[in-house]
Scaffold this motif. Structure first.
Motif, PDB file in Angstrom:
ATOM      1  N   HIS A  49       9.562  15.307  -2.627  1.00 18.65           N
ATOM      2  CA  HIS A  49       8.266  15.977  -2.770  1.00 18.65           C
ATOM      3  C   HIS A  49       8.206  16.876  -4.004  1.00 18.65           C
ATOM      4  O   HIS A  49       7.189  16.901  -4.705  1.00 18.65           O
ATOM      5  N   VAL A  50       9.292  17.574  -4.297  1.00 19.94           N
ATOM      6  CA  VAL A  50       9.316  18.399  -5.513  1.00 19.94           C
ATOM      7  C   VAL A  50       9.252  17.497  -6.745  1.00 19.94           C
ATOM      8  O   VAL A  50       8.489  17.752  -7.681  1.00 19.94           O
ATOM      9  N   GLY A  51      10.046  16.422  -6.744  1.00 18.80           N
ATOM     10  CA  GLY A  51      10.022  15.475  -7.861  1.00 18.80           C
ATOM     11  C   GLY A  51       8.661  14.833  -8.044  1.00 18.80           C
ATOM     12  O   GLY A  51       8.195  14.632  -9.175  1.00 18.80           O
ATOM     13  N   TRP A  52       8.008  14.522  -6.929  1.00 20.20           N
ATOM     14  CA  TRP A  52       6.665  13.935  -6.964  1.00 20.20           C
ATOM     15  C   TRP A  52       5.672  14.887  -7.624  1.00 20.20           C
ATOM     16  O   TRP A  52       4.915  14.493  -8.510  1.00 20.20           O
ATOM     17  N   MET A  53       5.702  16.153  -7.221  1.00 20.20           N
ATOM     18  CA  MET A  53       4.774  17.120  -7.812  1.00 20.20           C
ATOM     19  C   MET A  53       5.032  17.306  -9.306  1.00 20.20           C
ATOM     20  O   MET A  53       4.100  17.309 -10.114  1.00 20.20           O
ATOM     21  N   LEU A  54       6.293  17.461  -9.673  1.00 21.27           N
ATOM     22  CA  LEU A  54       6.614  17.613 -11.092  1.00 21.27           C
ATOM     23  C   LEU A  54       6.277  16.346 -11.868  1.00 21.27           C
ATOM     24  O   LEU A  54       5.807  16.425 -13.006  1.00 21.27           O
ATOM     25  N   GLY A  55       6.511  15.193 -11.234  1.00 24.20           N
ATOM     26  CA  GLY A  55       6.240  13.912 -11.894  1.00 24.20           C
ATOM     27  C   GLY A  55       4.779  13.733 -12.261  1.00 24.20           C
ATOM     28  O   GLY A  55       4.457  13.420 -13.409  1.00 24.20           O
ATOM     29  N   TRP A  56       3.882  13.919 -11.291  1.00 25.82           N
ATOM     30  CA  TRP A  56       2.471  13.705 -11.633  1.00 25.82           C
ATOM     31  C   TRP A  56       1.920  14.807 -12.515  1.00 25.82           C
ATOM     32  O   TRP A  56       0.993  14.584 -13.294  1.00 25.82           O
ATOM     33  N   LEU A  57       2.526  15.995 -12.446  1.00 28.97           N
ATOM     34  CA  LEU A  57       2.093  17.053 -13.360  1.00 28.97           C
ATOM     35  C   LEU A  57       2.440  16.676 -14.807  1.00 28.97           C
ATOM     36  O   LEU A  57       1.570  16.661 -15.685  1.00 28.97           O
ATOM     37  N   ALA A 123      -0.067   9.000   6.318  1.00 32.58           N
ATOM     38  CA  ALA A 123      -0.845   9.955   5.530  1.00 32.58           C
ATOM     39  C   ALA A 123      -0.067  10.426   4.311  1.00 32.58           C
ATOM     40  O   ALA A 123      -0.597  10.470   3.200  1.00 32.58           O
ATOM     41  N   VAL A 124       1.205  10.758   4.491  1.00 22.76           N
ATOM     42  CA  VAL A 124       2.018  11.221   3.365  1.00 22.76           C
ATOM     43  C   VAL A 124       2.204  10.098   2.347  1.00 22.76           C
ATOM     44  O   VAL A 124       2.140  10.331   1.133  1.00 22.76           O
ATOM     45  N   ALA A 125       2.410   8.875   2.812  1.00 19.19           N
ATOM     46  CA  ALA A 125       2.539   7.738   1.885  1.00 19.19           C
ATOM     47  C   ALA A 125       1.269   7.574   1.047  1.00 19.19           C
ATOM     48  O   ALA A 125       1.343   7.336  -0.168  1.00 19.19           O
ATOM     49  N   LEU A 126       0.127   7.727   1.692  1.00 19.69           N
ATOM     50  CA  LEU A 126      -1.145   7.638   0.957  1.00 19.69           C
ATOM     51  C   LEU A 126      -1.292   8.782  -0.041  1.00 19.69           C
ATOM     52  O   LEU A 126      -1.811   8.599  -1.141  1.00 19.69           O
ATOM     53  N   GLU A 127      -0.832   9.969   0.325  1.00 18.91           N
ATOM     54  CA  GLU A 127      -0.858  11.111  -0.598  1.00 18.91           C
ATOM     55  C   GLU A 127       0.025  10.855  -1.810  1.00 18.91           C
ATOM     56  O   GLU A 127      -0.391  11.092  -2.951  1.00 18.91           O
ATOM     57  N   LEU A 128       1.250  10.400  -1.552  1.00 15.68           N
ATOM     58  CA  LEU A 128       2.198  10.167  -2.640  1.00 15.68           C
ATOM     59  C   LEU A 128       1.689   9.123  -3.623  1.00 15.68           C
ATOM     60  O   LEU A 128       1.987   9.191  -4.812  1.00 15.68           O
ATOM     61  N   THR A 140       4.690   7.755 -11.631  1.00 19.72           N
ATOM     62  CA  THR A 140       5.053   8.657 -10.526  1.00 19.72           C
ATOM     63  C   THR A 140       4.586   8.086  -9.194  1.00 19.72           C
ATOM     64  O   THR A 140       5.323   8.146  -8.201  1.00 19.72           O
ATOM     65  N   ALA A 141       3.379   7.550  -9.158  1.00 24.40           N
ATOM     66  CA  ALA A 141       2.848   6.971  -7.915  1.00 24.40           C
ATOM     67  C   ALA A 141       3.748   5.847  -7.409  1.00 24.40           C
ATOM     68  O   ALA A 141       4.076   5.798  -6.212  1.00 24.40           O
ATOM     69  N   ILE A 142       4.166   4.980  -8.306  1.00 25.41           N
ATOM     70  CA  ILE A 142       5.019   3.845  -7.906  1.00 25.41           C
ATOM     71  C   ILE A 142       6.394   4.325  -7.450  1.00 25.41           C
ATOM     72  O   ILE A 142       6.877   3.953  -6.371  1.00 25.41           O
ATOM     73  N   ILE A 143       7.031   5.168  -8.267  1.00 19.80           N
ATOM     74  CA  ILE A 143       8.385   5.630  -7.930  1.00 19.80           C
ATOM     75  C   ILE A 143       8.389   6.417  -6.619  1.00 19.80           C
ATOM     76  O   ILE A 143       9.226   6.184  -5.741  1.00 19.80           O
ATOM     77  N   ALA A 144       7.457   7.345  -6.460  1.00 18.56           N
ATOM     78  CA  ALA A 144       7.419   8.159  -5.238  1.00 18.56           C
ATOM     79  C   ALA A 144       7.139   7.308  -4.010  1.00 18.56           C
ATOM     80  O   ALA A 144       7.744   7.513  -2.954  1.00 18.56           O
ATOM     81  N   THR A 145       6.235   6.344  -4.143  1.00 17.39           N
ATOM     82  CA  THR A 145       5.897   5.474  -3.012  1.00 17.39           C
ATOM     83  C   THR A 145       7.087   4.623  -2.598  1.00 17.39           C
ATOM     84  O   THR A 145       7.385   4.493  -1.403  1.00 17.39           O
ATOM     85  N   VAL A 146       7.787   4.069  -3.564  1.00 19.10           N
ATOM     86  CA  VAL A 146       8.960   3.234  -3.261  1.00 19.10           C
ATOM     87  C   VAL A 146      10.074   4.075  -2.652  1.00 19.10           C
ATOM     88  O   VAL A 146      10.673   3.684  -1.633  1.00 19.10           O
ATOM     89  N   LEU A 147      10.373   5.234  -3.251  1.00 17.68           N
ATOM     90  CA  LEU A 147      11.428   6.088  -2.699  1.00 17.68           C
ATOM     91  C   LEU A 147      11.084   6.571  -1.293  1.00 17.68           C
ATOM     92  O   LEU A 147      11.958   6.618  -0.420  1.00 17.68           O
ATOM     93  N   ASN A 148       9.822   6.918  -1.066  1.00 17.25           N
ATOM     94  CA  ASN A 148       9.389   7.341   0.262  1.00 17.25           C
ATOM     95  C   ASN A 148       9.574   6.212   1.279  1.00 17.25           C
ATOM     96  O   ASN A 148      10.061   6.443   2.385  1.00 17.25           O
TER      97      ASN A 148
END
Length: 173
Positions: A49-57, A123-128, A140-148
């Protein structure tokens, strides 16, 4: 891009408040004799989640151009928020970011749990997926979704199943 900073502040505040709620619910569950399972994988979700936030930022600021269909991705994000908070409110004090089994508790089958076994995870998957796409941060969307998906399907959901199975076996004895 003011919107990206607003989104970051919103999501960061939301996550911090949810961690506080989870901590309060953890204290209550432990006072009821709860046992925690899967503690070893918990930091992986925190890092995701931290990586996801930093990634899309970073990716969003680098691209400096929102998606041409940002409104669609924002709608998906908002709907995911509704689903997630419906799941959280349906679980009440039993909601947590950790895997906890409270002795004597009944499995929740109200709210979105009538229709889905893991509505919060959906819901979290859709958010990511959706929030990075608002800002054109598709990597970021692809990497976070796959890792999740790897964490959920490979670690978290099996750990929950094992925890329930162990509890049910203990109850039979």
């Amino acid at each position: 891009m003011v919107a990206i900073w607003f989104a970051l502040a919103f999501v960061a505040l939301q996550r911090l408040l949810e961690l506080r709620l989870a901590r309060n619910n953890l204290k209550w569950a432990l006072s009821q004799g709860a046992k925690e399972y899967g503690r070893e994988h918990y930091p992986l979700f925190f890092l995701l989640h931290v990586g996801w936030m930093l990634g899309w930022l970073v990716e969003g600021l680098t691209r400096n151009q929102p998606s041409s269909i940002w409104w669609l991705w924002l709608a998906v994000f908002v709907l995911a928020q509704g689903l997630r908070y419906w799941a959280i409110s349906s679980l009440g004090r039993y909601w947590n970011t950790r895997i906890l089994i409270v002795p004597g508790a009944q499995k929740v089958s109200s709210g979105p749990y009538r229709f889905l076994p893991h509505p919060n995870y959906l819901a979290v998957a859709l958010e990511l997926l959706s929030l990075p796409l608002v800002f054109n941060a598709w990597i970021t969307a692809i990497i976070a979704t796959v890792l999740n998906a790897i964490l959920l399907l490979g670690i978290r959901i099996p750990a929950e199943a094992r925890a329930l199975q162990e509890y049910e076996q203990q109850e039979k004895q």
